[in-house]
Design a protein around this motif. Sequence first.
Motif, PDB file in Angstrom:
ATOM      1  N   PHE A  45     -68.227  33.844  -5.392  1.00 57.71           N
ATOM      2  CA  PHE A  45     -67.744  32.479  -4.397  1.00 57.71           C
ATOM      3  C   PHE A  45     -66.769  32.995  -3.542  1.00 57.71           C
ATOM      4  CE2 PHE A  45     -66.307  28.010  -5.096  1.00 57.71           C
ATOM      5  CZ  PHE A  45     -67.444  27.263  -4.883  1.00 57.71           C
ATOM      6  N   MET A  46     -67.191  32.336  -2.133  1.00 57.63           N
ATOM      7  CA  MET A  46     -66.342  32.423  -1.051  1.00 57.63           C
ATOM      8  C   MET A  46     -65.361  31.264  -0.983  1.00 57.63           C
ATOM      9  SD  MET A  46     -66.723  35.372   0.314  1.00 57.63           S
ATOM     10  CE  MET A  46     -66.019  35.376   1.855  1.00 57.63           C
ATOM     11  N   VAL A  47     -64.035  31.348  -1.083  1.00 52.47           N
ATOM     12  CA  VAL A  47     -63.140  30.246  -1.290  1.00 52.47           C
ATOM     13  C   VAL A  47     -62.379  30.063  -0.177  1.00 52.47           C
ATOM     14  CG1 VAL A  47     -61.088  29.788  -2.570  1.00 52.47           C
ATOM     15  CG2 VAL A  47     -63.057  30.588  -4.072  1.00 52.47           C
TER      16      VAL A  47
ATOM     17  N   PRO B  23     -57.600  32.128   5.441  1.00 50.53           N
ATOM     18  CA  PRO B  23     -58.248  30.911   5.374  1.00 50.53           C
ATOM     19  C   PRO B  23     -59.713  31.302   4.422  1.00 50.53           C
ATOM     20  CG  PRO B  23     -58.733  31.985   7.332  1.00 50.53           C
ATOM     21  CD  PRO B  23     -57.762  32.912   6.703  1.00 50.53           C
ATOM     22  N   LEU B  24     -60.008  32.563   4.166  1.00 48.99           N
ATOM     23  CA  LEU B  24     -61.123  32.866   3.305  1.00 48.99           C
ATOM     24  C   LEU B  24     -60.900  33.947   2.507  1.00 48.99           C
ATOM     25  CD1 LEU B  24     -64.407  32.308   3.509  1.00 48.99           C
ATOM     26  CD2 LEU B  24     -64.386  34.142   5.210  1.00 48.99           C
ATOM     27  N   ARG B  25     -61.182  33.909   1.101  1.00 46.11           N
ATOM     28  CA  ARG B  25     -61.212  34.887   0.406  1.00 46.11           C
ATOM     29  C   ARG B  25     -62.299  34.886  -0.674  1.00 46.11           C
ATOM     30  NH1 ARG B  25     -57.599  33.149  -4.329  1.00 46.11           N
ATOM     31  NH2 ARG B  25     -57.445  35.315  -4.971  1.00 46.11           N
ATOM     32  N   LEU B  26     -62.592  35.903  -1.571  1.00 45.26           N
ATOM     33  CA  LEU B  26     -63.514  36.421  -2.441  1.00 45.26           C
ATOM     34  C   LEU B  26     -63.131  35.909  -3.763  1.00 45.26           C
ATOM     35  CD1 LEU B  26     -66.187  37.671  -2.916  1.00 45.26           C
ATOM     36  CD2 LEU B  26     -65.120  39.761  -3.491  1.00 45.26           C
ATOM     37  N   VAL B  27     -63.986  35.355  -4.487  1.00 43.66           N
ATOM     38  CA  VAL B  27     -63.707  35.089  -6.193  1.00 43.66           C
ATOM     39  C   VAL B  27     -64.984  35.606  -6.752  1.00 43.66           C
ATOM     40  CG1 VAL B  27     -63.214  33.498  -7.991  1.00 43.66           C
ATOM     41  CG2 VAL B  27     -62.119  33.362  -5.793  1.00 43.66           C
TER      42      VAL B  27
ATOM     43  N   ARG C 172     -57.942  20.767  -1.751  1.00 46.04           N
ATOM     44  CA  ARG C 172     -57.276  20.940  -0.665  1.00 46.04           C
ATOM     45  C   ARG C 172     -57.598  22.398   0.150  1.00 46.04           C
ATOM     46  NH1 ARG C 172     -51.144  19.168  -2.550  1.00 46.04           N
ATOM     47  NH2 ARG C 172     -50.705  19.431  -0.208  1.00 46.04           N
ATOM     48  N   ILE C 173     -57.109  22.311   1.413  1.00 44.35           N
ATOM     49  CA  ILE C 173     -57.434  23.719   2.058  1.00 44.35           C
ATOM     50  C   ILE C 173     -56.580  24.547   1.410  1.00 44.35           C
ATOM     51  CG2 ILE C 173     -55.473  23.416   3.774  1.00 44.35           C
ATOM     52  CD1 ILE C 173     -57.773  24.286   5.894  1.00 44.35           C
ATOM     53  N   LEU C 174     -57.033  25.827   1.537  1.00 47.46           N
ATOM     54  CA  LEU C 174     -56.403  26.746   0.369  1.00 47.46           C
ATOM     55  C   LEU C 174     -55.066  27.240   1.075  1.00 47.46           C
ATOM     56  CD1 LEU C 174     -57.464  28.911  -1.714  1.00 47.46           C
ATOM     57  CD2 LEU C 174     -57.752  30.498   0.175  1.00 47.46           C
ATOM     58  N   PRO C 175     -54.007  27.335   0.279  1.00 42.63           N
ATOM     59  CA  PRO C 175     -52.497  27.551   0.716  1.00 42.63           C
ATOM     60  C   PRO C 175     -52.494  29.200   1.184  1.00 42.63           C
ATOM     61  CG  PRO C 175     -52.582  26.438  -1.392  1.00 42.63           C
ATOM     62  CD  PRO C 175     -54.023  26.935  -1.185  1.00 42.63           C
ATOM     63  N   ASN C 176     -51.772  29.654   2.009  1.00 40.14           N
ATOM     64  CA  ASN C 176     -51.858  31.078   2.517  1.00 40.14           C
ATOM     65  C   ASN C 176     -51.562  31.915   1.186  1.00 40.14           C
ATOM     66  OD1 ASN C 176     -51.780  30.057   5.202  1.00 40.14           O
ATOM     67  ND2 ASN C 176     -49.715  30.038   5.429  1.00 40.14           N
ATOM     68  N   GLN C 177     -50.685  31.792   0.482  1.00 42.12           N
ATOM     69  CA  GLN C 177     -50.316  32.517  -0.553  1.00 42.12           C
ATOM     70  C   GLN C 177     -51.614  32.812  -1.470  1.00 42.12           C
ATOM     71  OE1 GLN C 177     -48.787  29.557  -0.139  1.00 42.12           O
ATOM     72  NE2 GLN C 177     -48.127  28.585  -1.881  1.00 42.12           N
ATOM     73  N   ASN C 178     -52.555  31.895  -1.423  1.00 40.71           N
ATOM     74  CA  ASN C 178     -53.798  32.224  -2.269  1.00 40.71           C
ATOM     75  C   ASN C 178     -55.018  32.703  -1.257  1.00 40.71           C
ATOM     76  OD1 ASN C 178     -52.503  29.409  -3.487  1.00 40.71           O
ATOM     77  ND2 ASN C 178     -53.462  30.747  -5.027  1.00 40.71           N
TER      78      ASN C 178
END
Length: 323
Positions: A210-212, A227-231, A218-224
């Motif tokens: 999944f691309m998160v 703007p785009l991360r892998l799961v 809600r839009i992904l917070p910076n700490q998570n």
Amino acid sequence: MKRPDNRIRPSEITPPEVYFDRRQMMALGLASLAAGGIAGRRALAAEAGNASTILAARYKAARNTKLSIASTPNTYEAITTYNNFYEFGTDKSDPSQNAREFRTTPWNVEIGGECEVKGSFTLEDILKPVTFEERVYRLRCVEAWSMVIPWVGFPLADLIKRFKPTSKAKHVEFTTLLDRQQMPGQRYRVLDWPYVEGLRMDEAMHPLTFMVVGVYGRILPNQNGAPLRLVTPWKYGFKNIKSIVRIRFVEKQPLNSWQVAAPNEYGYYANVNPKVDHPRWSQATERRIGGSLFAQRSATEMFNGYAEQVASLYAGMDLTRNF
Ligand SMILES: Nc1nc2c(c(=O)[nH]1)N[C@H]1C(S)=C(S)[C@@H](COP(=O)(O)O)O[C@H]1N2
Ligand SMILES: [Mo]
């Protein structure tokens, strides 16, 4: 390992509308709004609420119940204040403190390597054609703790197909932003920056990958990892690379950052496996974040509970050797 620092309240976290800029409004066809000029700040301000409502609505995606687990998610506060994101510090409370000013717009993702379609794409280019959905996944950190998180995103496979990887593409390599100004943790040689991760092509194309872009609607917070991360829910947390700026299709297995840092402790596959211990601690059990410190630890499940879906990817492989 330090206990989470709960000084930051959910209400202090930047609201979605603050993230949206003119580029994103353009991408949504709100060109008149983005044009600004003499039309005036008043009109812009009045309509900005409208634009952010449209954008925010996208993140309130319907849950994919088939690919979600039934467990109750951790709180928004736990998910956004207990983080591993070494670019912003090595304590669990550092990312939520140090990533507040991190700029995620404009954002470009460079696509290259063994594929027909390549180049630099804006985040809007990447996100425009995809449909967001919510998936509740368990995240199992290699440090033997876990959380349950309602992610918002889209299958990586949907993205990969658009770039038409060639027959030489055997792996996908992901790279995080390198920016010592914005990412104070990169001034320390904890890891060989920028953070790099990789997946074998069949893992990358798997429907669970999944691309998160959001969490809790809600839009992904910076700490998570905005703007785009892998799961990849069946792998240890460190595979879930954050703030991605580069995706490359490669023939050779990439070297991921944690493997480079400690090859005897961290491998390429990093599949959750209760029977293969970390050299310095057991992986047989895990502690759920947010529960009582004295609560019983629960048994770690093979492939983090996703064995039915992913075990066939590793048929015939020695998972002790390929850890
Ligand atoms: N770029 C980057 N990505 C990263 C990390 C990191 O330090 N840098 N930490 C990883 C680890 S160890 C974990 S457990 C997860 C944590 O994700 P979360 O903070 O959203 O829960 O992010 C992973 N992705
Ligand atoms: Mo982790």
